[in-house]
Design a protein around this motif. Structure first.
Motif, PDB file in Angstrom:
ATOM      1  N   ILE A  53       0.837  -1.204   0.000  1.00  0.00           N
ATOM      2  CA  ILE A  53       0.000   0.000   0.000  1.00  0.00           C
ATOM      3  C   ILE A  53       0.871   1.253   0.000  1.00  0.00           C
ATOM      4  O   ILE A  53       0.627   2.189  -0.749  1.00  0.00           O
ATOM      5  N   LEU A  61      -3.314   1.805  -2.824  1.00  0.00           N
ATOM      6  CA  LEU A  61      -4.769   1.984  -2.871  1.00  0.00           C
ATOM      7  C   LEU A  61      -5.189   2.692  -4.157  1.00  0.00           C
ATOM      8  O   LEU A  61      -6.154   2.295  -4.813  1.00  0.00           O
ATOM      9  N   SER A  65      -7.314   0.935  -7.156  1.00  0.00           N
ATOM     10  CA  SER A  65      -8.539   1.574  -7.622  1.00  0.00           C
ATOM     11  C   SER A  65      -8.484   1.854  -9.122  1.00  0.00           C
ATOM     12  O   SER A  65      -9.447   1.578  -9.850  1.00  0.00           O
ATOM     13  N   HIS A  89      -8.146  -0.152   7.952  1.00  0.00           N
ATOM     14  CA  HIS A  89      -7.274  -0.190   6.778  1.00  0.00           C
ATOM     15  C   HIS A  89      -7.635  -1.357   5.863  1.00  0.00           C
ATOM     16  O   HIS A  89      -7.616  -1.223   4.635  1.00  0.00           O
ATOM     17  N   GLU A  92     -10.710  -0.429   3.970  1.00  0.00           N
ATOM     18  CA  GLU A  92     -10.360   0.555   2.942  1.00  0.00           C
ATOM     19  C   GLU A  92      -9.715  -0.131   1.737  1.00  0.00           C
ATOM     20  O   GLU A  92     -10.049   0.161   0.585  1.00  0.00           O
ATOM     21  N   GLY A  93      -8.808  -1.067   1.990  1.00  0.00           N
ATOM     22  CA  GLY A  93      -8.152  -1.786   0.903  1.00  0.00           C
ATOM     23  C   GLY A  93      -9.128  -2.611   0.096  1.00  0.00           C
ATOM     24  O   GLY A  93      -9.099  -2.606  -1.141  1.00  0.00           O
ATOM     25  N   THR A  96     -11.379  -0.663  -2.298  1.00  0.00           N
ATOM     26  CA  THR A  96     -10.782  -0.178  -3.549  1.00  0.00           C
ATOM     27  C   THR A  96     -10.862  -1.235  -4.638  1.00  0.00           C
ATOM     28  O   THR A  96     -10.507  -0.972  -5.782  1.00  0.00           O
ATOM     29  N   TYR A 101      -6.336  -9.128   1.216  1.00  0.00           N
ATOM     30  CA  TYR A 101      -5.571  -8.169   2.015  1.00  0.00           C
ATOM     31  C   TYR A 101      -4.783  -8.988   3.023  1.00  0.00           C
ATOM     32  O   TYR A 101      -5.368  -9.685   3.842  1.00  0.00           O
TER      33      TYR A 101
END
Length: 134
Positions: A53, A61, A65, A89, A92-93, A96, A101
Motif C-alpha cells: 500500500i 490503494l 482503484s 485499513h 479501505e483496501g 478499492t 488483504y
C-alpha cells in the motif's frame, strides 16, 4: 504459466517474493512504484498483482482503484500486502477492489496458496464463459 507482478518499494521484499514464487509455475515481474506497475500492466499480460500500500508516486490503494476501474485490467486479481493491520485499513483496501488483504509479516506458504487459488478461480471462470459464448 501465470504472470505475477510484484509491486513494493522495498527491494528486500520484492527479492524474497521472487525467490519463493520462482519455484512455482510463474513468470515474475517487478515494480518499485505504482507508476512502474501501471506501465507493466499496460505492456504485459499480467494475471495477478501483489502490491504494497505504501509506495512513492502512487500508493497501492490508488493503483488498485485505477486498475479495477479500467475495463481492460479490472479482471486482474490484486492482493494487497501491507503493514497496516487495522480493520479500518483492511476495509479501505478491500473497498478499492482488492481481492485479498494480507498483513506483513505474512506466511509465505499461505500467500502462495492464496495466489494459486485466485489464479485457478479466474481460469475456471474464463473456461466457463468461453464455453458459454461458443
Amino acid at each position: 504459466m501465470y504472470n505475477i507482478l510484484i509491486c513494493d518499494d522495498q527491494p528486500d521484499i520484492v527479492n524474497a517474493l521472487k525467490i519463493y514464487l520462482s519455484m512455482g509455475d510463474y513468470r515474475l515481474f517487478e515494480a518499485y512504484t505504482g507508476r512502474q506497475a501501471v506501465e507493466l500492466v499496460q505492456k504485459e499480460e499480467i494475471h495477478l498483482i501483489l502490491m504494497d500500500i505504501m509506495m512513492p508516486e502512487m500508493d497501492g490503494l490508488e493503483l488498485c482503484s485505477n486498475i479495477k476501474k479500467d475495463i481492460r485490467y479490472s479482471h486482474i486479481p490484486i492482493i494487497l500486502l501491507t503493514a497496516k493491520a487495522s480493520e479500518e485499513h483492511q476495509l479501505e483496501g478491500l473497498e478499492t477492489g482488492a481481492d485479498d488483504y494480507i498483513t506483513k509479516p505474512f506466511n509465505i506458504s499461505q500467500l502462495e496458496a492464496r495466489c494459486r487459488n485466485l489464479l485457478e478461480k479466474r481460469q475456471r471462470m474464463r473456461r466457463k464463459y468461453s464455453r458459454s459464448i461458443a
